[in-house]
Design a protein around this motif. Structure first.
Motif, PDB file in Angstrom:
ATOM      1  N   GLN A  31      52.845 -55.031   5.015  1.00 37.70           N
ATOM      2  CA  GLN A  31      54.064 -55.387   4.294  1.00 37.70           C
ATOM      3  C   GLN A  31      55.277 -55.393   5.221  1.00 37.70           C
ATOM      4  OE1 GLN A  31      53.969 -56.499   1.139  1.00 37.70           O
ATOM      5  NE2 GLN A  31      51.755 -56.173   1.203  1.00 37.70           N
ATOM      6  N   SER A  32      56.232 -56.255   4.926  1.00 36.98           N
ATOM      7  CA  SER A  32      57.425 -56.386   5.762  1.00 36.98           C
ATOM      8  C   SER A  32      58.459 -55.296   5.504  1.00 36.98           C
ATOM      9  CB  SER A  32      58.061 -57.761   5.554  1.00 36.98           C
ATOM     10  OG  SER A  32      58.451 -57.911   4.191  1.00 36.98           O
ATOM     11  N   ASP A  33      58.147 -54.333   4.637  1.00 35.14           N
ATOM     12  CA  ASP A  33      59.103 -53.271   4.305  1.00 35.14           C
ATOM     13  C   ASP A  33      59.115 -52.118   5.310  1.00 35.14           C
ATOM     14  OD1 ASP A  33      56.747 -51.891   3.767  1.00 35.14           O
ATOM     15  OD2 ASP A  33      57.140 -51.653   1.628  1.00 35.14           O
ATOM     16  N   GLY A  34      58.331 -52.226   6.378  1.00 34.31           N
ATOM     17  CA  GLY A  34      58.323 -51.205   7.418  1.00 34.31           C
ATOM     18  C   GLY A  34      57.327 -50.084   7.201  1.00 34.31           C
ATOM     19  N   SER A  35      56.665 -50.061   6.050  1.00 41.22           N
ATOM     20  CA  SER A  35      55.690 -48.998   5.802  1.00 41.22           C
ATOM     21  C   SER A  35      54.454 -49.217   6.680  1.00 41.22           C
ATOM     22  CB  SER A  35      55.291 -48.954   4.324  1.00 41.22           C
ATOM     23  OG  SER A  35      54.734 -50.193   3.921  1.00 41.22           O
ATOM     24  N   ALA A  36      53.934 -48.112   7.184  1.00 39.13           N
ATOM     25  CA  ALA A  36      52.764 -48.181   8.070  1.00 39.13           C
ATOM     26  C   ALA A  36      51.482 -48.216   7.240  1.00 39.13           C
ATOM     27  CB  ALA A  36      52.736 -46.966   9.002  1.00 39.13           C
ATOM     28  N   THR A  37      50.468 -48.797   7.819  1.00 36.30           N
ATOM     29  CA  THR A  37      49.158 -48.796   7.173  1.00 36.30           C
ATOM     30  C   THR A  37      48.572 -47.390   7.237  1.00 36.30           C
ATOM     31  OG1 THR A  37      48.032 -49.283   9.261  1.00 36.30           O
ATOM     32  CG2 THR A  37      48.645 -51.160   7.877  1.00 36.30           C
ATOM     33  N   GLU A  86      58.612 -60.146  18.624  1.00 39.82           N
ATOM     34  CA  GLU A  86      57.329 -59.529  18.268  1.00 39.82           C
ATOM     35  C   GLU A  86      57.574 -58.523  17.145  1.00 39.82           C
ATOM     36  OE1 GLU A  86      53.442 -57.625  20.509  1.00 39.82           O
ATOM     37  OE2 GLU A  86      55.036 -58.556  21.679  1.00 39.82           O
ATOM     38  N   SER A  87      57.361 -58.961  15.904  1.00 38.36           N
ATOM     39  CA  SER A  87      57.689 -58.136  14.734  1.00 38.36           C
ATOM     40  C   SER A  87      56.537 -57.240  14.276  1.00 38.36           C
ATOM     41  CB  SER A  87      58.145 -59.023  13.574  1.00 38.36           C
ATOM     42  OG  SER A  87      57.191 -60.021  13.316  1.00 38.36           O
ATOM     43  N   LEU A  88      55.308 -57.558  14.644  1.00 44.51           N
ATOM     44  CA  LEU A  88      54.166 -56.724  14.260  1.00 44.51           C
ATOM     45  C   LEU A  88      53.915 -55.702  15.360  1.00 44.51           C
ATOM     46  CD1 LEU A  88      51.872 -56.179  12.222  1.00 44.51           C
ATOM     47  CD2 LEU A  88      50.441 -57.641  13.639  1.00 44.51           C
ATOM     48  N   LYS A  89      53.965 -54.441  15.002  1.00 44.33           N
ATOM     49  CA  LYS A  89      53.759 -53.351  15.955  1.00 44.33           C
ATOM     50  C   LYS A  89      52.525 -52.544  15.558  1.00 44.33           C
ATOM     51  CE  LYS A  89      57.626 -54.222  18.095  1.00 44.33           C
ATOM     52  NZ  LYS A  89      57.700 -54.659  19.442  1.00 44.33           N
ATOM     53  N   ASN A  90      51.972 -51.818  16.546  1.00 45.57           N
ATOM     54  CA  ASN A  90      50.843 -50.938  16.247  1.00 45.57           C
ATOM     55  C   ASN A  90      50.896 -49.710  17.140  1.00 45.57           C
ATOM     56  OD1 ASN A  90      48.931 -51.346  18.670  1.00 45.57           O
ATOM     57  ND2 ASN A  90      49.365 -53.443  18.020  1.00 45.57           N
ATOM     58  N   PHE A 121      49.488 -50.004  11.803  1.00 44.68           N
ATOM     59  CA  PHE A 121      50.362 -51.173  11.950  1.00 44.68           C
ATOM     60  C   PHE A 121      51.603 -51.011  11.094  1.00 44.68           C
ATOM     61  CE2 PHE A 121      46.203 -52.902  12.946  1.00 44.68           C
ATOM     62  CZ  PHE A 121      46.461 -53.723  14.022  1.00 44.68           C
ATOM     63  N   TRP A 122      52.698 -51.677  11.520  1.00 41.59           N
ATOM     64  CA  TRP A 122      53.916 -51.766  10.724  1.00 41.59           C
ATOM     65  C   TRP A 122      54.727 -52.944  11.247  1.00 41.59           C
ATOM     66  CZ3 TRP A 122      52.972 -48.260  14.517  1.00 41.59           C
ATOM     67  CH2 TRP A 122      53.848 -48.237  15.589  1.00 41.59           C
TER      68      TRP A 122
END
Length: 150
Positions: A31-37, A86-90, A121-122
């Motif tokens: 999700q784009s809300d910043g919450s981590a998996t 790079e918006s997807l981080k892990n 991921f977030w």
């Protein structure tokens, strides 16, 4: 034909051939809300790769009178204004970005060896209140299925 090519490639190597079978071990939306998996378990020293697709919106930004959207590696609009982002981080700092904009918004990391036993991921942004959308991510385990001596 594919089997012959693999066999020929193995012959040209040092006499050993590692054959990998790809298996999706996790898939889900980031999700784009910043919450981590939740932590995604990995086996240390095993081979994996990450595949990400889809587009999100990180706010109400406009460029050349067009709303900006984001895939995992670029911010863009319909007019093809591109900016690396790079918006997807892990948690293992593995990039899926290869320096090339993909029109289909599908990116894959290079194969990597798990140095930690989990991965999270977030989405990275400075203001999550105006974001919407989600990335679709797959974690692919590159299981070694066979090692043969030729």
């Amino acid at each position: 034909m594919k089997t012959f090519f693999l066999f020929f490639h193995c012959l040209l190597s040092i006499g050993f051939c590692n054959v990998y079978a790809d298996e999706v071990i996790w898939k889900g939306h980031i999700q784009s809300d910043g919450s981590a998996t939740v932590p995604i378990p990995l086996v240390l020293n095993e081979h994996y790769r990450i595949k990400v697709s889809q587009v999100i919106n990180l706010g109400k930004w406009v460029q050349e009178r067009e709303n900006l959207a984001n895939d995992a590696c670029y911010e863009f609009n319909k007019e093809k204004h591109l900016e690396k982002y790079e918006s997807l981080k892990n948690s293992q700092n593995i990039s899926v970005c290869d320096g090339t904009y993909h029109l289909d918004h599908v990116y894959q990391s290079a194969p990597f060896v798990a140095k930690q036993n989990r991965l999270l991921f977030w989405v990275s942004d400075t203001d999550y209140d105006d974001n919407n959308g989600a990335f679709y991510v797959e974690i692919i385990h590159k299981k070694e299925s066979k090692e043969s001596k030729l």
